[in-house]
Design an enzyme around this catalytic site. Structure first.
Site, PDB file in Angstrom:
ATOM      1  N   ARG A 120       0.707  -1.793   0.063  1.00 26.95           N
ATOM      2  CA  ARG A 120      -0.152  -0.096  -0.516  1.00 26.95           C
ATOM      3  C   ARG A 120       0.606   1.652   0.147  1.00 26.95           C
ATOM      4  NH1 ARG A 120      -4.046   0.669   5.196  1.00 26.95           N
ATOM      5  NH2 ARG A 120      -1.767   1.260   6.072  1.00 26.95           N
ATOM      6  N   TYR A 147      -2.498  12.147   6.880  1.00 25.83           N
ATOM      7  CA  TYR A 147      -3.186  11.292   7.407  1.00 25.83           C
ATOM      8  C   TYR A 147      -1.849   9.435   6.893  1.00 25.83           C
ATOM      9  CZ  TYR A 147      -4.753   8.076  10.589  1.00 25.83           C
ATOM     10  OH  TYR A 147      -4.903   6.763  11.872  1.00 25.83           O
ATOM     11  N   ASP A 202      -4.839   3.755   0.377  1.00 25.16           N
ATOM     12  CA  ASP A 202      -5.943   3.814   1.534  1.00 25.16           C
ATOM     13  C   ASP A 202      -6.495   5.488   1.377  1.00 25.16           C
ATOM     14  OD1 ASP A 202      -7.716   3.990   4.150  1.00 25.16           O
ATOM     15  OD2 ASP A 202      -5.928   2.803   4.638  1.00 25.16           O
ATOM     16  N   HIS A 244      -8.540   6.689   3.491  1.00 22.74           N
ATOM     17  CA  HIS A 244      -8.875   7.098   5.343  1.00 22.74           C
ATOM     18  C   HIS A 244     -10.337   7.408   5.169  1.00 22.74           C
ATOM     19  CE1 HIS A 244      -5.736   5.455   6.664  1.00 22.74           C
ATOM     20  NE2 HIS A 244      -4.284   6.196   5.855  1.00 22.74           N
ATOM     21  N   GLU A 291      -8.619   1.777  -0.704  1.00 24.90           N
ATOM     22  CA  GLU A 291      -9.567   1.133   0.151  1.00 24.90           C
ATOM     23  C   GLU A 291      -9.632   2.126   1.184  1.00 24.90           C
ATOM     24  OE1 GLU A 291      -6.104  -0.547   3.391  1.00 24.90           O
ATOM     25  OE2 GLU A 291      -6.347   0.435   4.523  1.00 24.90           O
ATOM     26  N   GLU A 293     -12.237  -1.193   8.679  1.00 26.88           N
ATOM     27  CA  GLU A 293     -11.555  -1.648   9.556  1.00 26.88           C
ATOM     28  C   GLU A 293     -11.801  -1.171  10.585  1.00 26.88           C
ATOM     29  OE1 GLU A 293      -7.828   0.832   8.175  1.00 26.88           O
ATOM     30  OE2 GLU A 293      -8.758   2.348   9.315  1.00 26.88           O
ATOM     31  N   ARG A 337     -12.717  -5.247   5.366  1.00 24.81           N
ATOM     32  CA  ARG A 337     -11.816  -5.491   6.016  1.00 24.81           C
ATOM     33  C   ARG A 337     -11.739  -5.825   6.949  1.00 24.81           C
ATOM     34  NH1 ARG A 337      -8.854  -1.350   6.191  1.00 24.81           N
ATOM     35  NH2 ARG A 337      -6.668  -2.372   6.715  1.00 24.81           N
ATOM     36  N   GLU A 380      -3.276  -7.206   6.005  1.00 27.80           N
ATOM     37  CA  GLU A 380      -2.482  -6.217   6.500  1.00 27.80           C
ATOM     38  C   GLU A 380      -1.423  -6.362   7.431  1.00 27.80           C
ATOM     39  OE1 GLU A 380      -5.061  -2.221   7.590  1.00 27.80           O
ATOM     40  OE2 GLU A 380      -2.348  -1.252   8.162  1.00 27.80           O
ATOM     41  N   TRP A 409     -12.993  12.363   8.827  1.00 26.96           N
ATOM     42  CA  TRP A 409     -11.819  11.580   9.604  1.00 26.96           C
ATOM     43  C   TRP A 409     -11.532  10.808   8.716  1.00 26.96           C
ATOM     44  CZ3 TRP A 409      -8.730   7.804  10.307  1.00 26.96           C
ATOM     45  CH2 TRP A 409      -7.886   7.296  11.202  1.00 26.96           C
TER      46      TRP A 409
HETATM   47  O1  EZ4 Z   1      -5.826   4.307  10.809  1.00 22.99           O
HETATM   48  O2  EZ4 Z   1      -4.688   1.487  12.526  1.00 22.99           O
HETATM   49  O3  EZ4 Z   1      -5.475   0.714   7.421  1.00 22.99           O
HETATM   50  N1  EZ4 Z   1      -4.818   1.469   8.420  1.00 22.99           N
HETATM   51  C1  EZ4 Z   1      -5.241   1.799   9.025  1.00 22.99           C
HETATM   52  C2  EZ4 Z   1      -4.559   2.508  10.145  1.00 22.99           C
HETATM   53  C3  EZ4 Z   1      -6.162   3.319  11.023  1.00 22.99           C
HETATM   54  C4  EZ4 Z   1      -4.821   3.024  12.314  1.00 22.99           C
HETATM   55  C5  EZ4 Z   1      -6.200   3.142  12.970  1.00 22.99           C
HETATM   56  O4  EZ4 Z   1      -6.467   2.837  14.416  1.00 22.99           O
HETATM   57  O5  EZ4 Z   1      -5.521   2.574   8.425  1.00 22.99           O
HETATM   58  O6  EZ4 Z   1      -3.430   3.260  10.075  1.00 22.99           O
HETATM   59 CO    CO Z   2      -6.963   2.040   6.411  1.00 24.16          CO
END
Ligand code: EZ4
Ligand code: CO
Length: 402
Positions: free
Chosen positions: A147, A159, A210, A212, A236, A262, A283, A339, A402
């Site tokens: 990733r 992030y 990802d 996020h 993701e 997640e 996931r 992962e 988020w």
């Molecule tokens: O944001 O595990 O796929 N993994 C992620 C991680 C999550 C953290 C949250 O606790 O996106 O970085």
């Molecule tokens: Co993630």
């Protein structure tokens, strides 16, 4: 055999972990992960104050009944705190059952369906050049799936991108750090990253990205379409998933596969996504989705609808969760990817474990039970430290998703 004692252990070997240890009257022990990143003590209290007293005297081999007792008995259903606490009990009971039977847990849930568990690593860097160095490192380590996350030009921090490499930890301050986000800069930048990665590493390595939960469905649709030339295995968490039908819009516009889950904690968080085939990978993982018992229920529903697993495995999921996840991963018919973000050596020492990485695969332990434990004396040397996940604002100060 009866449950005689259950201990909740909070420790911080480079990050916080909550672990439940159940002990039977015959001295058999089992462990379960209960870590909820940034909200650890809420789960510790849920276990200590509400769950542990209900466990004493129960038959530890009644795993399904104990799950139903805790889920239905709470009256207040679902939610990450409740489901992480139930997960810890369920995981510890499977560990105990494996030890009683003298078998690794994967053999209790159907046996091996594959030779190894294909894992993906997290290559991140501030610049594309930095990220390419990290991708090369994972390729050298033997990873088959990677990733890739980079900083975005014009944004001070992003992030998922940090100075740490193999042990990335996003919960960095007691009071949340604030990041600034620009969707347009991000959408313009990401395809340029994957063009460079594909040009340099060729077609064989599986590539993932990802998001996020940072986009709206139509923005995610544009991202997916712009990444189609680079053959991603998945994007993701493209959007916040409270509104499951939001994924329909993404699906209508792109063939880039979608992974999510997640932050899900029950089958009800993904039931529509799976039933309508709006995603390709689910996931959810052991600790946040009610343990081995409930995760298998989610994966069985997914199997009916051509959805594969892709379990979360960041550093905040302890080696106890990883050990349990690998038993599930190796046994289910519809495994996709796992992962695997490595833990620091302090974490590995607190949680001695038998799983190991070889040739791009993780392999579950062959010892009876889960094949993982907690060294309580060592754990006691690492007291809890408050740490929160960051928040995100748009450039004008608006609080972003988020
Ligand atoms: O944001 O595990 O796929 N993994 C992620 C991680 C999550 C953290 C949250 O606790 O996106 O970085
Ligand atoms: Co993630």
């Amino acid at each position: 055999m009866r449950i005689a004692e259950a201990r909740v252990i909070v420790t911080c070997p480079d990050r916080n972990f909550v672990t439940l240890k159940i002990i039977t009257d015959e001295g058999v022990t089992g462990v379960g992960d209960a870590t909820l990143n940034g909200r650890e003590l809420a789960v510790a209290s849920y276990l200590t104050d509400h769950v542990v007293p209900q466990l004493i005297g129960r038959d530890p081999t009644r795993i399904e009944d104990t799950w139903q007792y805790l889920y239905k008995g709470a009256y207040w259903r679902r939610g990450p705190v409740t489901m992480s606490a139930i997960a810890a009990v369920d995981t510890a009971l499977w560990d105990i059952l494996g030890k009683i039977a003298g078998l690794p847990v994967y053999r209790l849930i159907g046996g091996r369906s594959r030779e190894g568990v294909t894992v993906y690593g997290h290559a991140n860097g501030d610049t594309v050049e930095d990220a390419l160095v990290e991708v090369a490192r994972y390729v050298d380590l033997g990873y088959r799936a990677i990733r890739v996350q980079t900083g975005v030009p014009g944004m001070a921090s992003t992030y998922g991108v940090s100075k740490d490499k193999l042990f990335y930890e996003p919960a960095d301050a007691a009071i949340p750090t604030e990041n600034v986000w620009s969707t347009s800069r991000y959408l313009n930048h990401v395809p340029t990253v994957f063009k460079r990665v594909r040009d340099e590493f060729g077609p064989d390595v599986k590539l993932l990205h990802d998001v996020h939960h940072r986009l709206t469905p139509i923005e995610a649709a544009r991202l997916g379409r712009s990444l189609e030339p680079y053959d991603l295995t998945w994007i993701e968490d493209p959007v916040p998933a409270e509104l499951q039908e939001g994924f329909r819009l993404i699906r209508q516009h792109t063939t880039t596969p979608i992974a999510v889950g997640e932050v899900f904690n029950t089958v009800w968080d993904c039931e529509q996504l799976i039933r309508e085939q709006l995603i390709d990978y689910i996931r959810a993982t052991v600790v946040h989705a009610g343990g081995i018992t409930h995760l298998r229920r989610i994966f069985d529903l997914a199997a009916l609808h051509h959805v594969r697993s892709g379990s979360h495995g960041a550093t905040d999921l302890s080696p106890v969760c990883m050990a349990a996840a690998l038993h599930v991963d190796v046994a289910i018919p519809n495994f996709g990817l796992q992962e695997y973000m490595r833990h620091t050596s302090a974490t590995d020492q607190v949680f001695p474990h038998g799983y190991h990485f070889e040739g791009g695969y993780l392999h579950p332990s062959e010892t009876p039970g889960l094949g993982v434990d907690i060294d309580e004396e060592l754990a006691a040397q690492y007291p809890y430290r408050p740490a929160s996940l960051p928040v995100n604002r748009l450039e004008d100060g608006t609080m972003h998703s988020w």
